[in-house]
Design a protein around this motif. Sequence first.
Motif, short mmCIF file in Angstrom:
data_model
loop_
_atom_site.label_atom_id
_atom_site.label_comp_id
_atom_site.label_asym_id
_atom_site.label_seq_id
_atom_site.Cartn_x
_atom_site.Cartn_y
_atom_site.Cartn_z
N LEU A 1 12.21 19.43 42.91
CA LEU A 1 12.53 18.17 43.58
C LEU A 1 11.56 17.07 43.16
N ARG A 2 10.28 17.38 43.17
CA ARG A 2 9.26 16.36 42.86
C ARG A 2 9.31 15.92 41.39
N GLY B 1 15.39 25.38 55.34
CA GLY B 1 15.98 24.06 55.47
C GLY B 1 16.39 23.48 54.13
N ALA B 2 17.26 22.48 54.18
CA ALA B 2 17.60 21.69 53.00
C ALA B 2 16.64 20.52 52.93
N ALA B 3 16.26 20.13 51.71
CA ALA B 3 15.24 19.09 51.55
C ALA B 3 15.63 18.12 50.43
N ILE C 1 18.72 18.16 45.72
CA ILE C 1 18.64 18.86 47.01
C ILE C 1 18.02 20.22 46.76
N GLY C 2 17.10 20.61 47.60
CA GLY C 2 16.48 21.93 47.46
C GLY C 2 16.45 22.66 48.78
N ASP D 1 6.13 14.83 52.08
CA ASP D 1 6.89 13.96 51.16
C ASP D 1 8.36 14.35 51.07
N LEU D 2 8.77 15.36 51.85
CA LEU D 2 10.16 15.80 51.83
C LEU D 2 10.82 15.52 53.18
N ASP D 3 12.06 15.06 53.14
CA ASP D 3 12.89 14.97 54.35
C ASP D 3 13.72 16.25 54.42
N THR D 4 13.72 16.91 55.57
CA THR D 4 14.34 18.23 55.67
C THR D 4 15.29 18.31 56.86
N TRP D 5 16.23 19.27 56.75
CA TRP D 5 17.16 19.59 57.83
C TRP D 5 17.20 21.11 57.96
#
Length: 313
Positions: free
Chosen positions: A145-146, A273-275, A152-153, A162-166
């Motif tokens: 990702l970076r 989670g998805a990130a 999407i990871g 630094d990641l938005d996650t669900w």
Amino acid sequence: MRDNTQNQMKLSQLRILVAVADQQTFSDAALHLDMSQSAVSHSISALEDHLGVVLFSRGRHGARLTPVGDRIVSHARTILQQAEAIAREAELARGLQGGQVRIASFRSIAIHLLPDAIAQFKQRHPNIAVNLSEHDNYLQVEKALREGRADIGFTLLPAADDLDTWEVLENAYVALFPPEFKSAGPQITWAEVAHHPLIMPPADRIMMRDVYDHVQAHGYQLNVVSEVETDTTIVNLVAQGLGATILPRLAAEPIPERVQVFDLPVPLVRVIGAAVLGNGLHTPAIYAFLDVLKSLGNSLAAPATAAVGAGQS
């Protein structure tokens, strides 16, 4: 002097800031954003730390903007409007009629969860390509990702800032025992786990560190007689009566019917989670795939097994 490369404001923080300002309580903002209250509170605290000012006065009355908070929210609304305008321009230019979504995942998620999500996404958006890369562990996923090699990871939560996650699912570790094993009771004990010969993945694998720490924290050492690289091979060796093992449920699937599956005496769970990158500008196709993941909800769970025995999980 601030390190701007490490402390950039994220659009997600500004969205949370505006939501709290509009809803006037952290709990109502969390409901509005479909987030946990602690995540909202943490985001606002991190933004206040970064800016060096107090944005909200907190009390029994809820959350009220301070004078400087009121001025900053006005700028935040403008930034969000401009970001939405950028996304709209991109969508108008290419729509959801083409492009691609690049997904990075570790093996168990790629095998058991993503096929359903990708199938649903392709039904809705048949002209968007989905590229899936498999990685040995979640740290490699985050690196992809970076480095811009994935949009999407799938990673373990909590993830880096630094990641938005669900959150997607909770994946519990289970103990797998051979068909002839006789447990002393309906629930496996630490003594039974520790004294039985175990076939385990290599101890230096990331997912195994938590297992060894968890068992040692309860006063036991594992009796590892063999280390095997492949999860499927381990499960088949257990089915042949050559030992037991401890694996995350998804990593163990599919579990043969004759293998006995037990919950650990004290549960150990990985939250997956998805990130996406928190400060990235993401295409409509990426948001569309995230919408599919969110809509799947509780259906994104470990597959049921046909395990037998008193300890059936």
